[in-house]
Design a protein around this motif. Sequence first.
Motif, PDB file in Angstrom:
ATOM      1  N   GLN A 175      38.342  34.443  40.512  1.00 21.66           N
ATOM      2  CA  GLN A 175      37.407  34.276  39.637  1.00 21.66           C
ATOM      3  C   GLN A 175      37.604  35.333  38.469  1.00 21.66           C
ATOM      4  N   GLU A 176      38.167  36.551  38.735  1.00 20.82           N
ATOM      5  CA  GLU A 176      38.733  37.361  37.600  1.00 20.82           C
ATOM      6  C   GLU A 176      39.718  36.919  36.863  1.00 20.82           C
ATOM      7  N   ALA A 180      44.473  40.607  31.116  1.00 14.06           N
ATOM      8  CA  ALA A 180      44.504  40.740  32.650  1.00 14.06           C
ATOM      9  C   ALA A 180      44.671  42.444  33.130  1.00 14.06           C
ATOM     10  N   ILE A 181      45.341  42.945  32.302  1.00 18.96           N
ATOM     11  CA  ILE A 181      45.632  44.373  32.488  1.00 18.96           C
ATOM     12  C   ILE A 181      44.419  45.151  32.018  1.00 18.96           C
ATOM     13  N   ASP A 182      43.653  44.728  30.787  1.00 20.63           N
ATOM     14  CA  ASP A 182      42.575  45.307  30.382  1.00 20.63           C
ATOM     15  C   ASP A 182      41.538  45.186  31.231  1.00 20.63           C
ATOM     16  N   ARG A 183      41.410  43.794  32.269  1.00 11.05           N
ATOM     17  CA  ARG A 183      40.395  43.658  33.069  1.00 11.05           C
ATOM     18  C   ARG A 183      40.412  44.639  34.233  1.00 11.05           C
ATOM     19  N   VAL A 204      39.897  35.949  32.682  1.00 11.00           N
ATOM     20  CA  VAL A 204      40.926  36.520  31.964  1.00 11.00           C
ATOM     21  C   VAL A 204      41.797  35.317  31.039  1.00 11.00           C
ATOM     22  N   LEU A 205      41.458  34.317  31.664  1.00 17.08           N
ATOM     23  CA  LEU A 205      42.250  32.980  30.997  1.00 17.08           C
ATOM     24  C   LEU A 205      41.200  32.577  30.036  1.00 17.08           C
ATOM     25  N   SER A 211      48.353  31.679  36.303  1.00 13.06           N
ATOM     26  CA  SER A 211      49.061  32.229  37.275  1.00 13.06           C
ATOM     27  C   SER A 211      49.593  33.446  37.032  1.00 13.06           C
ATOM     28  N   ILE A 212      49.747  33.947  35.648  1.00 11.26           N
ATOM     29  CA  ILE A 212      49.880  35.172  35.166  1.00 11.26           C
ATOM     30  C   ILE A 212      48.638  36.079  35.382  1.00 11.26           C
ATOM     31  N   ALA A 213      47.484  35.692  34.958  1.00  9.69           N
ATOM     32  CA  ALA A 213      46.301  36.370  35.459  1.00  9.69           C
ATOM     33  C   ALA A 213      46.020  36.687  36.740  1.00  9.69           C
ATOM     34  N   ILE A 214      46.383  35.934  37.507  1.00 10.24           N
ATOM     35  CA  ILE A 214      45.897  35.794  39.077  1.00 10.24           C
ATOM     36  C   ILE A 214      46.923  36.855  39.618  1.00 10.24           C
ATOM     37  N   LYS A 215      48.176  36.905  39.008  1.00  3.91           N
ATOM     38  CA  LYS A 215      49.235  37.854  39.576  1.00  3.91           C
ATOM     39  C   LYS A 215      48.975  39.183  39.247  1.00  3.91           C
ATOM     40  N   VAL A 216      48.227  39.503  38.124  1.00  2.00           N
ATOM     41  CA  VAL A 216      47.756  40.930  37.691  1.00  2.00           C
ATOM     42  C   VAL A 216      46.535  41.256  38.152  1.00  2.00           C
TER      43      VAL A 216
END
Length: 174
Positions: free
Chosen positions: A32-33, A71-74, A37-38, A22-27
């Motif tokens: 899929q991204e 996530a920020i790096d991606r 990230v996860l 959920s953190i990854a998708i929020k960012v």
Amino acid sequence: MSCGDEAALGVFYERHATLLFSIAIKVVGDIQEAEEVLQDGLRTIWERAAVYNPSLGQPLSWAVVITRHKAIDRLRAWKRRSDGMERLAQEALTDLPADPSGAASSHPCEGAVTRLHGALATLPRDQTAAIELAFFNGMSQTEVATHLGIPLGTVKARIRRGMITLRDALEDQL
């Protein structure tokens, strides 16, 4: 996990994957991204578990920070890629001749473009599609796989085989 116990990684994943996802998708804003990230975050957590220092905070807090940074790096990489494609498109437009009539015959890259199109035409359609999406449409290999509805490994293999064939076909002309 710090001792290399894969079962501990499984337990950690079961307990915390939903939060980390959920953190990854929020960012990143894309399912899929966020999955990528996860996966990257969990790999980093697994690799660095031995150096985790409990005095600096809870393991979950540490995992959240790692996932957020991934996530920020991606997101930054996507922005750089997007900006680069925009810049290339602008440069290509400024390189076009003012008079479109006769443009194909007067452009200095005409021969190379013609040879490239000819070589692409000799490839199997599946390889051509993967190469065109990746190199001409600026998609990542993951995006190509999603777009074509095929596994990522298949995309990588098609692009690799196609590029080797193109290299061989154009090697003496470059």
